[in-house]
Design a protein around this motif. Structure first.
Motif, mmCIF file in Angstrom:
data_model
loop_
_atom_site.group_PDB
_atom_site.id
_atom_site.type_symbol
_atom_site.label_atom_id
_atom_site.label_comp_id
_atom_site.label_asym_id
_atom_site.label_seq_id
_atom_site.Cartn_x
_atom_site.Cartn_y
_atom_site.Cartn_z
ATOM 1 N N GLY A 67 -40.454 -52.379 -10.238
ATOM 2 C CA GLY A 67 -40.511 -53.313 -8.923
ATOM 3 C C GLY A 67 -39.090 -52.810 -8.612
ATOM 4 N N ILE A 68 -38.470 -54.130 -8.381
ATOM 5 C CA ILE A 68 -36.926 -54.896 -7.529
ATOM 6 C C ILE A 68 -35.883 -54.098 -9.245
ATOM 7 N N PHE A 69 -36.431 -54.677 -10.381
ATOM 8 C CA PHE A 69 -35.860 -54.164 -11.329
ATOM 9 C C PHE A 69 -35.363 -53.436 -12.265
ATOM 10 N N ILE A 70 -35.912 -51.972 -11.156
ATOM 11 C CA ILE A 70 -35.374 -51.156 -11.297
ATOM 12 C C ILE A 70 -33.873 -50.101 -10.435
ATOM 13 N N PRO A 71 -33.992 -50.372 -9.379
ATOM 14 C CA PRO A 71 -32.049 -51.103 -8.864
ATOM 15 C C PRO A 71 -30.916 -51.954 -9.396
ATOM 16 N N LEU A 72 -31.827 -53.118 -9.951
ATOM 17 C CA LEU A 72 -30.420 -54.256 -10.130
ATOM 18 C C LEU A 72 -30.380 -53.717 -11.809
ATOM 19 N N ILE A 73 -30.797 -52.500 -12.138
ATOM 20 C CA ILE A 73 -30.639 -51.940 -13.711
ATOM 21 C C ILE A 73 -28.626 -51.735 -13.214
ATOM 22 N N VAL A 74 -28.686 -51.602 -12.323
ATOM 23 C CA VAL A 74 -26.959 -51.642 -12.176
ATOM 24 C C VAL A 74 -26.447 -52.602 -12.187
ATOM 25 N N VAL A 75 -26.848 -53.587 -11.997
ATOM 26 C CA VAL A 75 -25.364 -55.007 -12.919
ATOM 27 C C VAL A 75 -26.529 -55.700 -13.999
ATOM 28 N N ASN A 76 -26.954 -55.069 -14.640
ATOM 29 C CA ASN A 76 -27.162 -54.845 -15.828
ATOM 30 C C ASN A 76 -25.614 -55.276 -16.591
ATOM 31 N N CYS A 77 -25.326 -56.672 -16.760
ATOM 32 C CA CYS A 77 -24.149 -56.718 -17.355
ATOM 33 C C CYS A 77 -24.137 -56.096 -19.103
ATOM 34 N N LEU A 78 -25.138 -55.133 -19.147
ATOM 35 C CA LEU A 78 -25.154 -55.028 -21.148
ATOM 36 C C LEU A 78 -24.329 -53.823 -20.715
ATOM 37 N N ILE A 79 -24.670 -52.525 -19.708
ATOM 38 C CA ILE A 79 -23.971 -51.034 -19.136
ATOM 39 C C ILE A 79 -22.614 -51.535 -18.248
ATOM 40 N N LEU A 80 -22.256 -51.935 -18.104
ATOM 41 C CA LEU A 80 -21.255 -52.001 -17.196
ATOM 42 C C LEU A 80 -20.332 -52.784 -18.610
ATOM 43 N N GLY A 81 -20.645 -53.426 -19.432
ATOM 44 C CA GLY A 81 -20.048 -54.558 -20.386
ATOM 45 C C GLY A 81 -19.606 -53.245 -21.578
ATOM 46 N N ARG A 82 -20.410 -52.266 -22.085
ATOM 47 C CA ARG A 82 -20.444 -51.561 -22.794
ATOM 48 C C ARG A 82 -18.813 -50.328 -22.365
ATOM 49 N N ALA A 83 -18.762 -50.177 -20.910
ATOM 50 C CA ALA A 83 -18.449 -48.997 -20.795
ATOM 51 C C ALA A 83 -17.237 -49.463 -20.477
ATOM 52 N N GLU A 84 -17.576 -50.543 -20.419
ATOM 53 C CA GLU A 84 -15.661 -51.514 -20.245
ATOM 54 C C GLU A 84 -15.227 -51.725 -21.745
ATOM 55 N N ALA A 85 -15.800 -52.166 -22.177
ATOM 56 C CA ALA A 85 -15.736 -52.453 -23.809
ATOM 57 C C ALA A 85 -15.321 -51.554 -24.797
ATOM 58 N N PHE A 86 -15.956 -50.119 -24.763
ATOM 59 C CA PHE A 86 -16.381 -49.269 -25.367
ATOM 60 C C PHE A 86 -16.141 -48.500 -24.890
ATOM 61 N N ALA A 87 -16.767 -47.636 -24.145
ATOM 62 C CA ALA A 87 -16.583 -46.331 -23.840
ATOM 63 C C ALA A 87 -15.274 -46.300 -23.500
ATOM 64 N N SER A 88 -14.721 -46.516 -22.583
ATOM 65 C CA SER A 88 -13.296 -46.093 -22.084
ATOM 66 C C SER A 88 -11.838 -46.670 -22.461
ATOM 67 N N LYS A 89 -12.239 -47.380 -24.181
ATOM 68 C CA LYS A 89 -11.160 -47.086 -25.292
ATOM 69 C C LYS A 89 -11.883 -46.003 -26.851
ATOM 70 N N ASN A 90 -13.560 -45.350 -26.428
ATOM 71 C CA ASN A 90 -13.793 -44.518 -27.428
ATOM 72 C C ASN A 90 -13.944 -43.382 -27.602
ATOM 73 N N ASN A 91 -13.445 -42.175 -28.890
ATOM 74 C CA ASN A 91 -13.980 -40.748 -28.232
ATOM 75 C C ASN A 91 -15.166 -40.537 -27.913
ATOM 76 N N LEU A 92 -16.198 -39.129 -27.563
ATOM 77 C CA LEU A 92 -17.560 -38.918 -26.889
ATOM 78 C C LEU A 92 -18.132 -39.267 -28.212
ATOM 79 N N THR A 93 -18.291 -39.129 -29.539
ATOM 80 C CA THR A 93 -19.319 -39.199 -30.329
ATOM 81 C C THR A 93 -19.669 -39.858 -30.471
ATOM 82 N N SER A 94 -18.740 -41.027 -30.747
ATOM 83 C CA SER A 94 -18.395 -43.007 -30.921
ATOM 84 C C SER A 94 -19.600 -43.558 -30.187
ATOM 85 N N SER A 95 -18.877 -43.437 -28.066
ATOM 86 C CA SER A 95 -19.162 -43.466 -27.066
ATOM 87 C C SER A 95 -21.130 -43.592 -27.112
ATOM 88 N N VAL A 96 -21.426 -42.564 -27.718
ATOM 89 C CA VAL A 96 -23.210 -42.007 -27.872
ATOM 90 C C VAL A 96 -23.549 -42.557 -29.348
#
Lengths: 201, 191
Positions: A102-131
């Protein structure tokens, strides 16, 4: 050699040392909200893993193009696009799971895990490490949600993945299927997980 | 009468925190003192009401007529993120004392799933209209405030309690939340 060892560490930290649910307490809303059965937990976990993996890939690829002032809105748009993809795919191919989550599918957007990893890891590391980071964190999330879902389903319904092992009229702890059971089951799982990791260390 | 049902439903029966599991992060995160939880509740009330009004109108008059319903998630989250920024800037200018009280909580609200959740839930209200949606948002944030403030008051007592080593921190908070949620289960069937 050092490189491969690094990646193994990188992968394992998401599952054990920095487990998103038991240690970091990220993404608690879907964790508690959809885990009334093992199957729902697994479904939510895999959906989140997919979004996390794709957003980490894209963020890591475009990190040098995005001005740092608008990076958070940019990340949110990337994540929201993949969530929309997941939403449409689930609705078309697994309507049963779509109804359940139900409503938890659109709410994946605000899952702090995803934004957190994007901000803390993927925006600072290369592709392989990020994957690798996304796979590790995502697997940690999948394992935690499936474990919580299975615990609640076993105690509350006497079954696991819809396979019943007690008779229809047996008394089960209905409480664990209801909302309070989510908090209580997670509290005890967190204690067990902490003890386990302390022993391993 | 309809409005009374929405109010009781959102505050007690389907409390967004304790039975719908929305906004758990601020619920566990900023609930160690009653005063901070009051500030957070105020900020949520403010943002949730404005966000639901804007997203409801946007959905009704732009997305649906143009057949862009599937862009709901992207549009809503962008609107909320932009709104939070705007509210922050305006508050700073218009009402510095209010900004002082709510300022630190505002950036946290973008990732508060209760705001997006209520905006989406408001679309599904029975023969809904704008007034009902806004009233639903206000009731929901009242429910959020109630849960958060009660939880924070209990946590203030817990600081003095003698808790077993393994239960300290996260586990005891989750257990307290579980018992609180159990209490709210007593309201089931009221509406």
């Amino acid at each position: 050699m050092a490189e491969t060892l690094d990646q193994k560490q990188n992968f394992l930290k998401g599952i054990i040392k920095e487990n998103p649910v038991f240690v970091m307490l990220l993404g608690m809303c879907p964790t508690l909200g959809v885990t009334s059965s093992a199957f729902n937990g697994l479904g939510m976990g895999v959906a989140t893993l997919f979004v996390l993996l794709m957003s980490n890939i894209v963020v890591s690829l475009i990190k040098s193009q995005v001005p740092s002032k608008v990076r958070i809105p940019a990340f949110i748009v990337i994540i929201a696009s993949f969530v929309t993809v997941v939403e449409m795919v689930l609705e078309a191919y697994i309507p049963f799971l779509y109804e359940q989550l139900g409503i938890f599918i659109p709410l994946i957007v605000v899952n702090c895990l995803i934004l957190g990893r994007a901000e803390a890891f993927a925006s600072k590391n290369n592709l392989t490490s990020s994957v690798v980071d996304a796979l590790g964190m995502g697997m940690g999330f999948v394992i935690a949600l499936t474990a919580l879902g299975a615990t609640r389903e076993i105690l509350g319904n006497g079954s696991i993945f819809e396979f019943r092992f007690v008779s229809e009229d047996a008394n089960t702890f209905i409480l664990f299927i209801l909302p309070p059971g989510a908090f209580i089951a997670l509290a005890y799982l967190a204690i067990a997980f902490n003890r386990l990791t302390r022993k391993l260390a | 009468m309809e409005y009374l049902i929405i109010l009781i439903g959102a505050v007690f029966v389907n409390n967004i925190v304790l039975s719908q599991f929305l906004g758990i992060c601020p619920f566990l995160g900023v609930s160690n003192k009653v005063s901070t939880s009051v500030g957070m509740s105020g900020a949520v009330l403010f943002v949730m009401t404005i966000a639901t009004t804007v997203t409801y109108l946007l959905h009704q008059y732009v997305l649906v007529p143009m057949g862009l319903d599937y862009l709901r998630t992207i549009t809503f989250i962008l609107v909320i993120a932009a709104l939070v920024q705007m509210v922050e800037i305006m508050l700073k200018k218009v009402s510095p004392p209010l900004y002082q009280a709510l300022g630190v909580f505002l950036p946290l609200i973008t990732t508060n799933c209760a705001v997006l959740g209520v905006a989406i839930l408001a679309l599904g209200l029975e023969d809904g209209n704008l007034l009902k949606a806004v009233f639903f948002a206000i009731s929901s944030s009242a429910g959020f405030a109630l849960a958060l403030i009660v939880f924070a008051s209990i946590r203030e007592f817990l600081e003095l309690a003698d808790i077993p080593e393994g239960m300290k921190g996260v586990p005891i908070n989750l257990l307290v939340a579980g018992l609180l949620s159990l209490a709210f289960l007593g309201f089931a069937g009221l509406v």
